[in-house]
Design a protein around this motif. Structure first.
Motif, PDB file in Angstrom:
ATOM      1  N   VAL A 196       0.859  -1.191   0.000  1.00 13.43           N
ATOM      2  CA  VAL A 196       0.000   0.000   0.000  1.00 13.43           C
ATOM      3  C   VAL A 196       0.890   1.234   0.000  1.00 13.43           C
ATOM      4  N   TYR A 198       0.476   5.155   0.527  1.00  7.94           N
ATOM      5  CA  TYR A 198      -0.558   5.998   1.118  1.00  7.94           C
ATOM      6  C   TYR A 198      -0.625   7.366   0.460  1.00  7.94           C
ATOM      7  N   THR A 205      -6.482   4.750   6.371  1.00  6.49           N
ATOM      8  CA  THR A 205      -6.431   3.509   5.595  1.00  6.49           C
ATOM      9  C   THR A 205      -6.089   2.311   6.473  1.00  6.49           C
ATOM     10  N   TRP A 207      -6.533  -2.393   6.335  1.00 10.29           N
ATOM     11  CA  TRP A 207      -6.974  -3.548   5.556  1.00 10.29           C
ATOM     12  C   TRP A 207      -7.032  -4.783   6.425  1.00 10.29           C
ATOM     13  N   ILE A 248      -9.907  -3.591   1.842  1.00 12.39           N
ATOM     14  CA  ILE A 248      -9.199  -2.369   2.212  1.00 12.39           C
ATOM     15  C   ILE A 248     -10.238  -1.312   2.570  1.00 12.39           C
ATOM     16  N   TYR A 262      -2.946   0.574  -3.922  1.00 15.98           N
ATOM     17  CA  TYR A 262      -2.597  -0.694  -3.296  1.00 15.98           C
ATOM     18  C   TYR A 262      -2.550  -1.780  -4.355  1.00 15.98           C
ATOM     19  N   GLY A 276      -7.343   1.865  -5.772  1.00 14.88           N
ATOM     20  CA  GLY A 276      -7.173   3.071  -4.972  1.00 14.88           C
ATOM     21  C   GLY A 276      -8.414   3.934  -5.008  1.00 14.88           C
TER      22      GLY A 276
END
Length: 298
Positions: A196, A198, A205, A207, A248, A262, A276
Motif C-alpha cells: 500500500v 498511502y 487507511t 486492511w 481495504i 494498493y 485506490g
C-alpha cells in the motif's frame, strides 16, 4: 508502548534503511542499514517517550537479539555478547564466541540464559553460567528461523516446523541432546505480497485478510492500520491452498488519492488485485494457488 493495557504511538524514529530490531522490556535495538546498532529506551518523563540509551555500536551486523541483561549480535565471523551494567544500564562488551551465522532472516534467538545461533550447516546453543557463555549443544543441521521462549525452541524450514525442548541444555553438564518433534504444517504454501502506498491521510487507511473454509466460515488472519506519517507498507506471507477475501478500508470514505494505491501480487508474478479509487471499502476474492486470467487475444 503498552501503557494500561492499551497500545499507543510514541515517536517515529528516523533510522535510514533499518534492517532489523529486537525488543526487551523498555529497550529496543535497531540494526541500521550500515549494520550499526542503535539502542533506545522508553522514558515516561521524556516528551518524546523514547530516547537513545547510549552511543551507536559500530559493527557489520547480520543478526541481533536483545534480552533484559544481554545484547548479542553476529557477523560473518563471530558472535559478540554485550552485558548491561552500570548506573545508566548501558551495554558493554563482555565476550566473543567463535560462532558465525548463515544468511537468514532470524538466525539468532535468545531468552534468559539460552542463546541459539544458526550456522551454515549447524546450530550452536550456548548457555550462560555465572556471567560466562559456553557452547553446551551443537546440532548437526541448521534452520531458516528460530524462536526461543523459555526452554522451548521452535525452528522452521520451508515446509516444516520443529519443536525442541532445551531443559537439559541449561545445566552445567548437559545430560542429553534436546528432544525434537515435527509439528505438522499445511504444505505447500503460496506466497503473496500486499503493498500500500498511502496518500496524504494514511491514518484513514486499513486492511484485513480473511480465510474462508470449506463451510464458508470466515476467519481474519491478518490486519494492518496505517499511522500518521506513514508513506507505504508492504507485507509478505505464505498461505495454504484455499479461498481468501482481502478488504481495504478508508474511514473518510474517499479511497486513496493518486498517486497512492494498493496491490496484491502472488509469488508467481500474478497480479491478484490493485486499486485506490473506492469509497469506504473494497473487497477482492481470490483463490490460492493463484492462476492469472488468460489474456484475451484479438
Amino acid at each position: 508502548h503498552l501503557p494500561q493495557d492499551k497500545w499507543s504511538h510514541l515517536k517515529r524514529i528516523g533510522i535510514s534503511k533499518a534492517s532489523g530490531c529486537s525488543v526487551a522490556g523498555d529497550r529496543v535495538v535497531f540494526q541500521s542499514g550500515e549494520g550499526d546498532l542503535l539502542l533506545y529506551r522508553y522514558q515516561q518523563q521524556h516528551p518524546f517517550g523514547i530516547v537513545p540509551l547510549q552511543d551507536p555500536i559500530p559493527a557489520k551486523v547480520t543478526s541481533v537479539a536483545l534480552s533484559t541483561d544481554y545484547l548479542v549480535y553476529s557477523d560473518d565471523t563471530s558472535t559478540t555478547i554485550y552485558h548491561q551494567e552500570g548506573i545508566n544500564q548501558t551495554f558493554v562488551l563482555s565476550q566473543r564466541l567463535n560462532s558465525s551465522i548463515s544468511t537468514g532472516k532470524n538466525q539468532i534467538s535468545m531468552d534468559g540464559d539460552i542463546l541459539v545461533i544458526g550456522g551454515s550447516n549447524h546450530t550452536s546453543i550456548p548457555t550462560e553460567h555465572n556471567g560466562y557463555w559456553n557452547e553446551s549443544i551443537v546440532l548437526d543441521r541448521s534452520f531458516d528461523r528460530y524462536e526461543l521462549t523459555g526452554r522451548d525452541l521452535i525452528a522452521t524450514l520451508e515446509n516444516e516446523v520443529y519443536y525442541m525442548n532445551l531443559e537439559n541444555c541449561v545445566q552445567s553438564t548437559p545430560t542429553q541432546m534436546p528432544t525434537s518433534s515435527v509439528i505438522p504444517t499445511s504444505s505447500p504454501c503460496y506466497g503473496i505480497e500486499i503493498a500500500v502506498v498511502y496518500d496524504g491521510y494514511p491514518s484513514e487507511t486499513s486492511w484485513e485478510l480473511q480465510a474462508i473454509d470449506e463451510l464458508g466460515n470466515v476467519d481474519v488472519i491478518a490486519t494492518h492500520k496505517a499511522a500518521y506519517g506513514d508513506d507505504f507498507h508492504t507485507e509478505s506471507m505464505c498461505l495454504p491452498e484455499g479461498e481468501y477475501n482481502f478488504t481495504i478500508y478508508d474511514s473518510y470514505g474517499d479511497g486513496i488519492f493518486s498517486p497512492g494505491h494498493y496491490n496484491i501480487t502472488s509469488s508467481n508474478g500474478g497480479l491478484i488485485a490493485e486499486g485506490g479509487e473506492f469509497g469506504y471499502d473494497e473487497t477482492t476474492f481470490f483463490v490460492l494457488p493463484f492462476s492469472p486470467a488468460p489474456s484475451s487475444t484479438p
